[in-house]
Design a protein around this motif. Structure first.
Motif, PDB file in Angstrom:
ATOM      1  N   ASP A 164      -0.226  -0.553   7.660  1.00 43.60           N
ATOM      2  CA  ASP A 164       0.499  -1.822   7.644  1.00 43.60           C
ATOM      3  C   ASP A 164       0.056  -2.708   6.489  1.00 43.60           C
ATOM      4  O   ASP A 164       0.751  -3.664   6.133  1.00 43.60           O
ATOM      5  CB  ASP A 164       0.309  -2.565   8.967  1.00 43.60           C
ATOM      6  CG  ASP A 164      -1.149  -2.899   9.240  1.00 43.60           C
ATOM      7  OD1 ASP A 164      -2.026  -2.036   8.984  1.00 43.60           O
ATOM      8  OD2 ASP A 164      -1.414  -4.014   9.721  1.00 43.60           O
ATOM      9  N   LYS A 165      -1.073  -2.394   5.874  1.00 43.75           N
ATOM     10  CA  LYS A 165      -1.586  -3.202   4.769  1.00 43.75           C
ATOM     11  C   LYS A 165      -1.371  -2.517   3.418  1.00 43.75           C
ATOM     12  O   LYS A 165      -1.857  -2.988   2.398  1.00 43.75           O
ATOM     13  CB  LYS A 165      -3.076  -3.489   4.979  1.00 43.75           C
ATOM     14  CG  LYS A 165      -3.385  -4.198   6.296  1.00 43.75           C
ATOM     15  CD  LYS A 165      -4.839  -4.564   6.402  1.00 43.75           C
ATOM     16  CE  LYS A 165      -5.175  -5.156   7.765  1.00 43.75           C
ATOM     17  NZ  LYS A 165      -4.313  -6.276   8.124  1.00 43.75           N
ATOM     18  N   GLN A 166      -0.668  -1.387   3.417  1.00 43.43           N
ATOM     19  CA  GLN A 166      -0.416  -0.657   2.175  1.00 43.43           C
ATOM     20  C   GLN A 166       1.027  -0.834   1.721  1.00 43.43           C
ATOM     21  O   GLN A 166       1.925  -1.046   2.539  1.00 43.43           O
ATOM     22  CB  GLN A 166      -0.694   0.843   2.373  1.00 43.43           C
ATOM     23  CG  GLN A 166      -2.134   1.171   2.726  1.00 43.43           C
ATOM     24  CD  GLN A 166      -2.339   2.673   2.841  1.00 43.43           C
ATOM     25  OE1 GLN A 166      -1.586   3.470   2.285  1.00 43.43           O
ATOM     26  NE2 GLN A 166      -3.381   3.062   3.559  1.00 43.43           N
ATOM     27  N   ASP A 167       1.214  -0.743   0.403  1.00 42.96           N
ATOM     28  CA  ASP A 167       2.574  -0.713  -0.140  1.00 42.96           C
ATOM     29  C   ASP A 167       3.070   0.724  -0.051  1.00 42.96           C
ATOM     30  O   ASP A 167       2.714   1.573  -0.874  1.00 42.96           O
ATOM     31  CB  ASP A 167       2.585  -1.197  -1.596  1.00 42.96           C
ATOM     32  CG  ASP A 167       2.238  -2.666  -1.721  1.00 42.96           C
ATOM     33  OD1 ASP A 167       2.567  -3.423  -0.787  1.00 42.96           O
ATOM     34  OD2 ASP A 167       1.628  -3.038  -2.746  1.00 42.96           O
ATOM     35  N   GLU A 171      21.356  -1.027  -8.899  1.00 44.27           N
ATOM     36  CA  GLU A 171      20.275  -0.878  -7.925  1.00 44.27           C
ATOM     37  C   GLU A 171      19.238   0.107  -8.437  1.00 44.27           C
ATOM     38  O   GLU A 171      19.512   0.945  -9.296  1.00 44.27           O
ATOM     39  CB  GLU A 171      20.822  -0.373  -6.583  1.00 44.27           C
ATOM     40  CG  GLU A 171      21.749  -1.333  -5.888  1.00 44.27           C
ATOM     41  CD  GLU A 171      22.056  -0.881  -4.467  1.00 44.27           C
ATOM     42  OE1 GLU A 171      21.111  -0.437  -3.773  1.00 44.27           O
ATOM     43  OE2 GLU A 171      23.226  -0.951  -4.066  1.00 44.27           O
ATOM     44  N   ARG A 172      18.036   0.022  -7.873  1.00 42.52           N
ATOM     45  CA  ARG A 172      16.961   0.927  -8.244  1.00 42.52           C
ATOM     46  C   ARG A 172      16.564   1.799  -7.058  1.00 42.52           C
ATOM     47  O   ARG A 172      16.672   1.388  -5.903  1.00 42.52           O
ATOM     48  CB  ARG A 172      15.754   0.153  -8.767  1.00 42.52           C
ATOM     49  CG  ARG A 172      16.020  -0.489 -10.126  1.00 42.52           C
ATOM     50  CD  ARG A 172      14.816  -1.231 -10.672  1.00 42.52           C
ATOM     51  NE  ARG A 172      15.089  -1.732 -12.014  1.00 42.52           N
ATOM     52  CZ  ARG A 172      14.819  -1.076 -13.128  1.00 42.52           C
ATOM     53  NH1 ARG A 172      14.231   0.120 -13.056  1.00 42.52           N
ATOM     54  NH2 ARG A 172      15.100  -1.583 -14.301  1.00 42.52           N
ATOM     55  N   VAL A 173      16.113   2.986  -7.379  1.00 47.20           N
ATOM     56  CA  VAL A 173      15.712   3.945  -6.356  1.00 47.20           C
ATOM     57  C   VAL A 173      14.457   3.453  -5.647  1.00 47.20           C
ATOM     58  O   VAL A 173      13.482   3.049  -6.296  1.00 47.20           O
ATOM     59  CB  VAL A 173      15.452   5.328  -6.985  1.00 47.20           C
ATOM     60  CG1 VAL A 173      14.950   6.315  -5.940  1.00 47.20           C
ATOM     61  CG2 VAL A 173      16.712   5.854  -7.668  1.00 47.20           C
ATOM     62  N   LEU A 174      14.485   3.469  -4.325  1.00 50.27           N
ATOM     63  CA  LEU A 174      13.305   3.153  -3.520  1.00 50.27           C
ATOM     64  C   LEU A 174      12.665   4.457  -3.064  1.00 50.27           C
ATOM     65  O   LEU A 174      13.356   5.392  -2.648  1.00 50.27           O
ATOM     66  CB  LEU A 174      13.690   2.314  -2.308  1.00 50.27           C
ATOM     67  CG  LEU A 174      14.355   0.969  -2.594  1.00 50.27           C
ATOM     68  CD1 LEU A 174      14.680   0.259  -1.287  1.00 50.27           C
ATOM     69  CD2 LEU A 174      13.464   0.091  -3.463  1.00 50.27           C
ATOM     70  N   ARG A 175      11.321   4.522  -3.118  1.00 52.75           N
ATOM     71  CA  ARG A 175      10.586   5.717  -2.714  1.00 52.75           C
ATOM     72  C   ARG A 175       9.527   5.357  -1.677  1.00 52.75           C
ATOM     73  O   ARG A 175       8.750   4.425  -1.876  1.00 52.75           O
ATOM     74  CB  ARG A 175       9.891   6.357  -3.914  1.00 52.75           C
ATOM     75  CG  ARG A 175      10.814   7.067  -4.864  1.00 52.75           C
ATOM     76  CD  ARG A 175      10.043   7.751  -5.995  1.00 52.75           C
ATOM     77  NE  ARG A 175      10.955   8.560  -6.800  1.00 52.75           N
ATOM     78  CZ  ARG A 175      11.686   8.078  -7.809  1.00 52.75           C
ATOM     79  NH1 ARG A 175      11.605   6.795  -8.131  1.00 52.75           N
ATOM     80  NH2 ARG A 175      12.501   8.885  -8.459  1.00 52.75           N
ATOM     81  N   GLN A 194       4.019   8.328   5.109  1.00 52.21           N
ATOM     82  CA  GLN A 194       4.696   8.289   6.407  1.00 52.21           C
ATOM     83  C   GLN A 194       4.098   7.161   7.234  1.00 52.21           C
ATOM     84  O   GLN A 194       2.902   7.169   7.524  1.00 52.21           O
ATOM     85  CB  GLN A 194       4.517   9.624   7.125  1.00 52.21           C
ATOM     86  CG  GLN A 194       5.207  10.791   6.441  1.00 52.21           C
ATOM     87  CD  GLN A 194       4.951  12.116   7.133  1.00 52.21           C
ATOM     88  OE1 GLN A 194       4.095  12.205   8.006  1.00 52.21           O
ATOM     89  NE2 GLN A 194       5.679  13.153   6.742  1.00 52.21           N
ATOM     90  N   SER A 195       4.951   6.211   7.618  1.00 53.17           N
ATOM     91  CA  SER A 195       4.432   5.084   8.407  1.00 53.17           C
ATOM     92  C   SER A 195       5.525   4.367   9.190  1.00 53.17           C
ATOM     93  O   SER A 195       5.234   3.387   9.878  1.00 53.17           O
ATOM     94  CB  SER A 195       3.728   4.064   7.497  1.00 53.17           C
ATOM     95  OG  SER A 195       4.655   3.473   6.588  1.00 53.17           O
TER      96      SER A 195
END
Length: 475
Positions: free
Chosen positions: A216-219, A235-239, A243-244
């Motif tokens: 929860d504290k990571q990007d 728009e830009r690709v989101l990656r 797994q969270s």
């Protein structure tokens, strides 16, 4: 009597979405058990990075480009290149694996997602005696909770969950079967395709897990390059890189529970020893996308995901169990692909091969029996379309440990040694120019042989400035 055949086909399940494939976030005890009781494939592939083409290849035993179904139905995308025409249904000229098994005396049942055409090309038209919930939809258009609005699946009570209901239907068919004839059950769950709508009761468990793991504290989602397709211009690709996602994790666990219910039914019916269970996915997990679609999972250490020619788009979970034929606890590292299921099922059923039909498949029975190789030189892919997830038109070939990708926009070639670099981080083309030419020659010769259609330049394409994402014509 020949063995029963249960094909469990999952939608958009990633290669690392199961604990037995390395997930530390999702709980999948039933599928882990299935893997332990049978053979786990480390290098199994879908024949396309999106769904309809892979489903066509399973039904036909042919590569999607040979069948003429190369894009998800009814997708249409353009960018620097024009779109390539394709069939929006599995052609009626294809003699499906269901038809072959039905004509050999099997009871043939389809439960779940079809996505190979509408009313004129439903499962009933392609060899299935029974069709539950199979229609032209690519996802549950009214969501995962009843009322479903499907013409061939009566609504349940309000709030009933689709994955549970499809499992109920599959179990009913097994319990009510004609015990004097074998069955072929194609259980094709809509899960875990979007919309991400988990059943109640599991999400909080994974929210707590994410906190306990510090996720929860990571990007965990990063923004990348602009999309190449014009309908997502600007728009830009989101990656997703970890797994969270608690909601997606809940869907995965519910799916696992329902697979366990079907396996338990086989046991209760005394069918464990008489049934080939083969579990796989139609493409890689949804690890890159746009803001509307979302990015619920990560395929790391594999690169990218659904819609891409990299390993995350096409390498899938696959396992098989058949006591007396498949030794428990085995691991197979031989590359296999979707087209192989047709001849495998025929051989398991004791039917003669149909090489004019399953032209691109090789029976996996030698591997299931513990042999170390298959008589095949290479595996091929052809995806001449833009994907909603950011992937661009490309083709690929894998021979042994080496994989070559050809990008159709600019002709760029990438060469990877998957044994040393399964994440496809290092392009070896300049180090191995002879191998690059050889594999590219295989790929181009294969395209000519199957008459694959190639995309042409789009005369109406107008690139956007990469940094601003703003169309100068609109300023």
């Amino acid at each position: 009597m020949p063995a029963n055949i249960l094909l469990i086909l999952i939608d958009d399940l990633g290669w690392t979405d199961l604990a037995c494939y390395g997930s530390a976030f999702y709980d999948t005890p039933n599928l882990d058990r299935l893997a332990g009781e049978g053979l786990l494939f480390t290098d199994a592939y879908s024949s396309c990075p999106v769904c309809s083409p892979t489903r066509a290849s399973i039904m036909s035993g042919k590569y999607p480009a040979r069948v003429g179904v190369t894009q998800y139905i009814p997708g249409h995308t353009v960018g620097r290149l024009q779109d390539v025409p394709y069939f929006h249904a599995l052609p009626m000229s294809e003699y499906s694996v269901a038809s072959a098994l039905r004509d050999a005396g099997y009871q043939t049942w389809h439960v779940g997602k079809w996505h190979l055409g509408g009313a004129q090309t439903t499962p009933e038209r392609h060899g299935f005696d029974v069709n539950v919930a199979g229609l032209g939809w690519g996802m549950p258009q009214n969501g995962y909770f009843s009322p479903y609005g499907m013409a061939n699946l009566p609504d349940g009570e309000d709030g009933e969950y689709l994955t549970d209901r499809l499992t109920d239907e599959a179990i009913r068919l097994i319990e009510a079967r004609d015990r004097d004839r074998p069955f072929f059950l194609h259980l094709a769950h809509y899960a875990v395709h979007i919309p991400i709508q988990p059943p109640p009761g599991l999400v909080e468990k994974y929210r707590r897990r994410a906190v306990d793991m510090g996720l929860d504290k990571q990007d965990v989602i990063v923004e990348g390059e602009p999309f190449g397709c014009q309908h997502l211009r600007g728009e830009r690709v989101l990656r997703r890189i970890r797994q969270s996602d608690a909601a997606y994790a809940a869907m995965v666990e519910n799916l696992d529970t329902n697979v366990g219910r079907v396996l338990d039914c086989l046991g209760e019916q005394g069918l464990d020893g008489d049934t080939l269970v083969l579990f796989t996915s139609d493409n890689g997990g949804l690890a890159t996308s746009n803001r509307r679609e979302g990015v619920p999972t990560s395929n790391a250490p594999l690169a990218e995901g659904k819609g891409w020619m990299y390993e995350g788009g096409t390498r899938v979970c696959q396992m098989a169990r058949l006591p007396g034929v498949i030794a428990p606890g085995g691991v197979c590292r031989v590359p296999v692909t979707s087209t192989d299921l047709y001849p495998t099922f025929l051989e398991i059923a004791g039917c003669p091969p149909r090489p004019d039909q399953h032209r691109d498949g090789t029976s996996l029975l030698p591997l299931l029996r513990g042999e170390a190789s298959l008589p095949r030189e290479a595996i091929y892919w052809h995806y001449p379309h833009y994907a909603n997830q950011g992937g661009r038109p490309a083709g690929a070939v894998r021979r042994g440990d080496w994989k070559l990708i050809e990008h159709f926009e600019d002709g760029r070639l990438e060469l990877f040694n998957l044994r040393d670099d399964e994440s496809e981080t290092t392009n070896r083309a300049s180090d191995e120019p002879g191998l690059e030419r050889e594999l590219h020659g295989l790929l181009t010769s294969w395209r000519r042989e199957i008459e694959a259609l190639m995309p042409k330049p789009n005369p109406n394409y107008r690139p956007l400035p990469l940094e601003s994402g703003v169309d100068p014509a609109e300023v």
